[in-house]
Design a protein around this motif. Structure first.
Motif, PDB file in Angstrom:
ATOM      1  N   SER A   1     -19.377   2.703  -7.970  1.00  0.00           N
ATOM      2  CA  SER A   1     -20.344   3.146  -6.969  1.00  0.00           C
ATOM      3  C   SER A   1     -19.803   4.325  -6.165  1.00  0.00           C
ATOM      4  CB  SER A   1     -20.680   2.009  -5.996  1.00  0.00           C
ATOM      5  OG  SER A   1     -21.575   2.447  -4.996  1.00  0.00           O
ATOM      6  N   SER A   2     -20.723   5.169  -5.731  1.00  0.00           N
ATOM      7  CA  SER A   2     -20.392   6.259  -4.807  1.00  0.00           C
ATOM      8  C   SER A   2     -21.171   6.108  -3.498  1.00  0.00           C
ATOM      9  CB  SER A   2     -20.713   7.616  -5.444  1.00  0.00           C
ATOM     10  OG  SER A   2     -22.097   7.704  -5.752  1.00  0.00           O
ATOM     11  N   GLN A   3     -21.857   4.986  -3.337  1.00  0.00           N
ATOM     12  CA  GLN A   3     -22.677   4.778  -2.145  1.00  0.00           C
ATOM     13  C   GLN A   3     -21.824   4.301  -0.977  1.00  0.00           C
ATOM     14  OE1 GLN A   3     -25.880   1.960  -2.587  1.00  0.00           O
ATOM     15  NE2 GLN A   3     -26.522   2.118  -0.443  1.00  0.00           N
ATOM     16  N   PRO A   4     -21.802   5.044   0.140  1.00  0.00           N
ATOM     17  CA  PRO A   4     -21.024   4.621   1.312  1.00  0.00           C
ATOM     18  C   PRO A   4     -21.447   3.239   1.801  1.00  0.00           C
ATOM     19  CG  PRO A   4     -21.701   6.905   1.537  1.00  0.00           C
ATOM     20  CD  PRO A   4     -22.433   6.356   0.339  1.00  0.00           C
ATOM     21  N   GLY A   5     -20.434   2.433   2.142  1.00  0.00           N
ATOM     22  CA  GLY A   5     -20.683   1.073   2.607  1.00  0.00           C
ATOM     23  C   GLY A   5     -20.561   0.029   1.521  1.00  0.00           C
ATOM     24  N   THR A   6     -20.541   0.458   0.242  1.00  0.00           N
ATOM     25  CA  THR A   6     -20.394  -0.483  -0.869  1.00  0.00           C
ATOM     26  C   THR A   6     -19.067  -1.229  -0.768  1.00  0.00           C
ATOM     27  OG1 THR A   6     -21.723   0.907  -2.329  1.00  0.00           O
ATOM     28  CG2 THR A   6     -20.269  -0.712  -3.377  1.00  0.00           C
ATOM     29  N   ALA A   7     -19.101  -2.542  -0.907  1.00  0.00           N
ATOM     30  CA  ALA A   7     -17.904  -3.375  -0.802  1.00  0.00           C
ATOM     31  C   ALA A   7     -17.607  -4.037  -2.147  1.00  0.00           C
ATOM     32  CB  ALA A   7     -18.093  -4.437   0.273  1.00  0.00           C
ATOM     33  N   ILE A   8     -16.369  -3.899  -2.611  1.00  0.00           N
ATOM     34  CA  ILE A   8     -15.935  -4.451  -3.893  1.00  0.00           C
ATOM     35  C   ILE A   8     -14.583  -5.139  -3.694  1.00  0.00           C
ATOM     36  CG2 ILE A   8     -15.261  -3.902  -6.267  1.00  0.00           C
ATOM     37  CD1 ILE A   8     -17.091  -1.422  -6.041  1.00  0.00           C
ATOM     38  N   TYR A   9     -14.455  -6.330  -4.219  1.00  0.00           N
ATOM     39  CA  TYR A   9     -13.182  -7.043  -4.116  1.00  0.00           C
ATOM     40  C   TYR A   9     -12.242  -6.589  -5.221  1.00  0.00           C
ATOM     41  CZ  TYR A   9      -9.736 -10.822  -4.208  1.00  0.00           C
ATOM     42  OH  TYR A   9      -8.567 -11.549  -4.202  1.00  0.00           O
ATOM     43  N   ASN A  10     -11.002  -6.266  -4.848  1.00  0.00           N
ATOM     44  CA  ASN A  10      -9.986  -5.901  -5.837  1.00  0.00           C
ATOM     45  C   ASN A  10      -8.905  -6.967  -5.852  1.00  0.00           C
ATOM     46  OD1 ASN A  10      -7.215  -4.445  -6.491  1.00  0.00           O
ATOM     47  ND2 ASN A  10      -8.848  -3.317  -7.536  1.00  0.00           N
ATOM     48  N   LYS A  11      -8.760  -7.604  -7.006  1.00  0.00           N
ATOM     49  CA  LYS A  11      -7.851  -8.739  -7.119  1.00  0.00           C
ATOM     50  C   LYS A  11      -6.391  -8.332  -6.962  1.00  0.00           C
ATOM     51  CE  LYS A  11      -6.905 -12.761 -10.064  1.00  0.00           C
ATOM     52  NZ  LYS A  11      -7.263 -13.449 -11.341  1.00  0.00           N
ATOM     53  N   SER A  12      -6.006  -7.192  -7.542  1.00  0.00           N
ATOM     54  CA  SER A  12      -4.604  -6.779  -7.488  1.00  0.00           C
ATOM     55  C   SER A  12      -4.170  -6.422  -6.063  1.00  0.00           C
ATOM     56  CB  SER A  12      -4.353  -5.592  -8.421  1.00  0.00           C
ATOM     57  OG  SER A  12      -5.102  -4.462  -8.018  1.00  0.00           O
ATOM     58  N   LEU A  13      -5.087  -5.850  -5.285  1.00  0.00           N
ATOM     59  CA  LEU A  13      -4.768  -5.504  -3.899  1.00  0.00           C
ATOM     60  C   LEU A  13      -5.050  -6.660  -2.941  1.00  0.00           C
ATOM     61  CD1 LEU A  13      -6.260  -1.888  -3.648  1.00  0.00           C
ATOM     62  CD2 LEU A  13      -3.855  -2.519  -3.901  1.00  0.00           C
ATOM     63  N   GLU A  14      -5.827  -7.646  -3.417  1.00  0.00           N
ATOM     64  CA  GLU A  14      -6.257  -8.774  -2.594  1.00  0.00           C
ATOM     65  C   GLU A  14      -6.957  -8.291  -1.324  1.00  0.00           C
ATOM     66  OE1 GLU A  14      -2.844 -11.227  -1.959  1.00  0.00           O
ATOM     67  OE2 GLU A  14      -3.053 -12.227  -3.892  1.00  0.00           O
ATOM     68  N   CYS A  15      -7.858  -7.336  -1.511  1.00  0.00           N
ATOM     69  CA  CYS A  15      -8.591  -6.827  -0.350  1.00  0.00           C
ATOM     70  C   CYS A  15     -10.015  -6.437  -0.745  1.00  0.00           C
ATOM     71  CB  CYS A  15      -7.862  -5.639   0.281  1.00  0.00           C
ATOM     72  SG  CYS A  15      -7.921  -4.125  -0.666  1.00  0.00           S
ATOM     73  N   ILE A  16     -10.869  -6.319   0.261  1.00  0.00           N
ATOM     74  CA  ILE A  16     -12.209  -5.799   0.075  1.00  0.00           C
ATOM     75  C   ILE A  16     -12.134  -4.287   0.206  1.00  0.00           C
ATOM     76  CG2 ILE A  16     -14.587  -5.780   0.925  1.00  0.00           C
ATOM     77  CD1 ILE A  16     -13.703  -8.472  -0.241  1.00  0.00           C
ATOM     78  N   CYS A  17     -12.480  -3.576  -0.858  1.00  0.00           N
ATOM     79  CA  CYS A  17     -12.469  -2.118  -0.844  1.00  0.00           C
ATOM     80  C   CYS A  17     -13.866  -1.621  -0.478  1.00  0.00           C
ATOM     81  CB  CYS A  17     -12.078  -1.570  -2.220  1.00  0.00           C
ATOM     82  SG  CYS A  17     -10.506  -2.215  -2.840  1.00  0.00           S
ATOM     83  N   ILE A  18     -13.941  -0.737   0.496  1.00  0.00           N
ATOM     84  CA  ILE A  18     -15.236  -0.271   0.994  1.00  0.00           C
ATOM     85  C   ILE A  18     -15.313   1.245   0.862  1.00  0.00           C
ATOM     86  CG2 ILE A  18     -16.869  -0.324   2.921  1.00  0.00           C
ATOM     87  CD1 ILE A  18     -15.227  -2.659   4.090  1.00  0.00           C
ATOM     88  N   ARG A  19     -16.422   1.705   0.311  1.00  0.00           N
ATOM     89  CA  ARG A  19     -16.625   3.140   0.110  1.00  0.00           C
ATOM     90  C   ARG A  19     -16.995   3.814   1.431  1.00  0.00           C
ATOM     91  NH1 ARG A  19     -15.921   7.465  -3.620  1.00  0.00           N
ATOM     92  NH2 ARG A  19     -16.988   9.189  -2.557  1.00  0.00           N
ATOM     93  N   CYS A  20     -16.302   4.939   1.731  1.00  0.00           N
ATOM     94  CA  CYS A  20     -16.643   5.735   2.912  1.00  0.00           C
ATOM     95  C   CYS A  20     -17.003   7.152   2.460  1.00  0.00           C
ATOM     96  CB  CYS A  20     -15.507   5.728   3.928  1.00  0.00           C
ATOM     97  SG  CYS A  20     -13.931   6.313   3.293  1.00  0.00           S
ATOM     98  N   LYS A  21     -16.973   8.099   3.369  1.00  0.00           N
ATOM     99  CA  LYS A  21     -17.458   9.439   3.061  1.00  0.00           C
ATOM    100  C   LYS A  21     -16.711  10.098   1.906  1.00  0.00           C
ATOM    101  CE  LYS A  21     -18.182  14.004   5.142  1.00  0.00           C
ATOM    102  NZ  LYS A  21     -18.075  14.808   6.391  1.00  0.00           N
ATOM    103  N   ASP A  22     -15.380   9.967   1.897  1.00  0.00           N
ATOM    104  CA  ASP A  22     -14.591  10.716   0.913  1.00  0.00           C
ATOM    105  C   ASP A  22     -13.723   9.839   0.020  1.00  0.00           C
ATOM    106  OD1 ASP A  22     -12.721   9.854   2.744  1.00  0.00           O
ATOM    107  OD2 ASP A  22     -11.621  11.741   2.805  1.00  0.00           O
ATOM    108  N   GLY A  23     -13.930   8.521   0.051  1.00  0.00           N
ATOM    109  CA  GLY A  23     -13.096   7.669  -0.789  1.00  0.00           C
ATOM    110  C   GLY A  23     -13.271   6.198  -0.463  1.00  0.00           C
TER     111      GLY A  23
END
Length: 358
Positions: free
Chosen positions: A287-309
Motif C-alpha cells: 500500500s501507498s495510502q497514508p494511515g495504512t497499518a500492517i503488522y510485521n512479524k520480524s519487527l514485532e510492530c505495527i508499521c504505518i504509512r506516512c507521507k514519505d515512508g
C-alpha cells in the motif's frame, strides 16, 4: 514604540539600582523565585543549594507558584521547607511579607506579571528561558526545539517586562549543539544546567549584567505556543517519518502520540524507525495510502504509512494497552485494509514555516 519604552525602563532602573546598591551591598540577596514545572524545579534546587551553603550570596529564598495538584514547584518547595506564596496573591509579596525582596528569578512560570509587582523588586525580575531568544518565545520552547529539528539550542537570561512574555532585553545567553536523537527531557536537563551556570554569573553583579543587556533582535522571532490536545496527533498524509520521530522525542515523555480509529483515539507507544530496505520494499508493494497499518512479524510492530515512508510502533492503546501482535489479532487481521485517520496537528503550522534553513 514599545522597544523604546523598554530601553527607558532598563536605563531608569539601572540608575535607581546604583543609588540603592553598590557592588559591596548587593550581597546577600533576598530572592523570590517564580516557577511551576520540572525545568523550574531544577533552577529552584540550584538556588536552594546557594541559599543553604552560601549565605553571603542568598540570605532569603521564598517561592511563588500556582495552585495545582501537578505543580512540581509547589511539591518541591514543601519538601525544601521554603515559604510559598500562592499566585495571584501578589500583595503577600509586595505589602504583607516581612521580607524586602531584592530580586525575582523566574523560570517557566507561565503567568504575566503586572508592572507594580516587577517594580517592587529593586533589582527587577529576571527570567531563565530555555531557548536562544528571540527564537521560541513562549511556554513550550523545549518541545518546539526538538520537534522542529533545530541543530542548536541555548538558554537566555532576560529581563521581565509587564504583561508580555519573553520580550525583554537579554542579560546573558549561551548556545550549545543538539545531538541527533535528543529527547525533550534530555534537552531540559542540559538547558537547566546551562541556565544555573548563567544565573550564577548574573547574580555575581546584577547591575553590571543589566548595563550590558542587549535588546532582542527584530528578526528571527518565533513562538512556541502552548500545546493543545491536537499537538499529539499524527497527520499521516502530511507528516514525514522525520516529523513523527521528532514529535515522538519532543512529546512522548509527557504523553503518547495519538491517531484515530473508529472515531476513538489510539495511543502509540515504543516508536521504531524502519531502516531495513527489504521490509520497506515489501510494505510499499502492499500500500501507498497514508494511515495504512500492517503488522510485521520480524519487527514485532505495527508499521504505518506516512507521507514519505513507514514508521513502526511496538505497542498501542485502544480501549486497553496491548502489544503490536495483539492489536494485529484483535483488529487488523479482521479487516481487508486497516487505515488510521489523519488528524491535523496545529503544532506543525508553526514549525514548517520556522525551521532554520539547512
Amino acid at each position: 514604540m514599545f522597544i523604546l519604552h523598554g530601553r527607558y525602563f532598563v536605563h531608569r532602573h539601572i540608575h535607581l539600582f546604583k543609588h540603592c546598591y553598590s557592588t559591596s551591598t548587593i550581597k546577600p540577596l533576598n530572592v523570590a523565585f517564580f516557577g511551576s514545572d520540572l525545568f523550574s524545579m531544577h533552577i529552584l534546587e540550584h538556588l536552594y543549594q546557594l541559599f543553604l551553603n552560601d549565605k553571603s550570596r542568598i540570605k532569603c529564598l521564598e517561592v511563588v507558584t500556582t495552585v495545582s495538584t501537578l505543580n512540581t514547584v509547589m511539591q518541591g518547595a514543601e519538601k525544601l521547607q521554603l515559604t510559598t506564596h500562592v499566585w495571584p496573591d501578589i500583595d503577600s509579596l509586595i505589602s504583607k511579607s516581612p521580607v524586602q525582596f531584592d530580586v525575582g528569578i523566574l523560570a517557566s512560570f507561565g503567568q504575566l506579571l503586572p508592572k507594580r509587582l516587577i517594580e517592587s523588586f529593586p533589582l527587577g525580575i529576571i527570567n531563565v528561558h530555555p531557548s536562544l531568544l528571540p527564537r521560541w518565545r513562549g511556554s513550550s520552547p523545549l518541545i518546539y526545539t526538538i520537534a522542529s529539528g533545530d541543530k542548536t539550542s541555548g538558554v537566555s537570561i532576560m529581563d521581565i517586562r509587564p504583561k508580555h512574555f519573553d520580550i525583554g532585553p537579554v542579560l546573558m545567553q549561551q548556545s550549545f549543539p543538539l545531538s541527533t536523537n535528543m529527547t525533550m527531557f534530555e534537552l531540559l536537563k542540559i538547558s537547566a544546567d546551562v541556565g544555573c551556570s548563567l544565573l550564577d554569573k548574573v547574580l555575581e553583579d546584577p547591575i553590571k549584567s543589566r548595563e550590558n543587556a542587549q535588546e532582542q533582535a527584530l528578526s528571527g522571532i518565533t513562538y512556541a505556543h502552548k500545546i493543545n490536545k491536537y499537538g499529539y496527533y499524527i497527520d499521516w498524509h502530511n507528516h514525514t517519518t522525520e516529523d513523527i520521530d521528532r514529535l515522538y522525542r519532543a512529546l512522548n515523555q509527557i504523553a503518547n502520540l495519538r491517531t484515530i480509529f473508529r472515531q476513538k483515539p489510539v495511543r502509540l507507544k515504543l516508536l521504531t524507525l524502519i531502516n531495513d530496505q527489504s521490509i520497506l520494499n515489501d510494505l510499499n508493494t502492499i500500500s501507498s495510502q497514508p494511515g495504512t497499518a500492517i503488522y510485521n512479524k520480524s519487527l514485532e510492530c505495527i508499521c504505518i504509512r506516512c507521507k514519505d515512508g513507514w514508521i513502526g510502533f511496538k505497542k498501542l492503546a485502544y480501549l486497553k494497552s496491548m502489544y503490536a501482535r495483539d492489536f494485529q489479532n484483535g483488529y487488523i487481521s479482521k479487516m481487508d485494509r486497516f487505515v488510521f485517520d489523519s488528524i491535523h496537528n496545529s503544532l506543525f503550522d508553526y514549525i514548517y514555516e520556522r525551521r532554520v534553513p539547512k
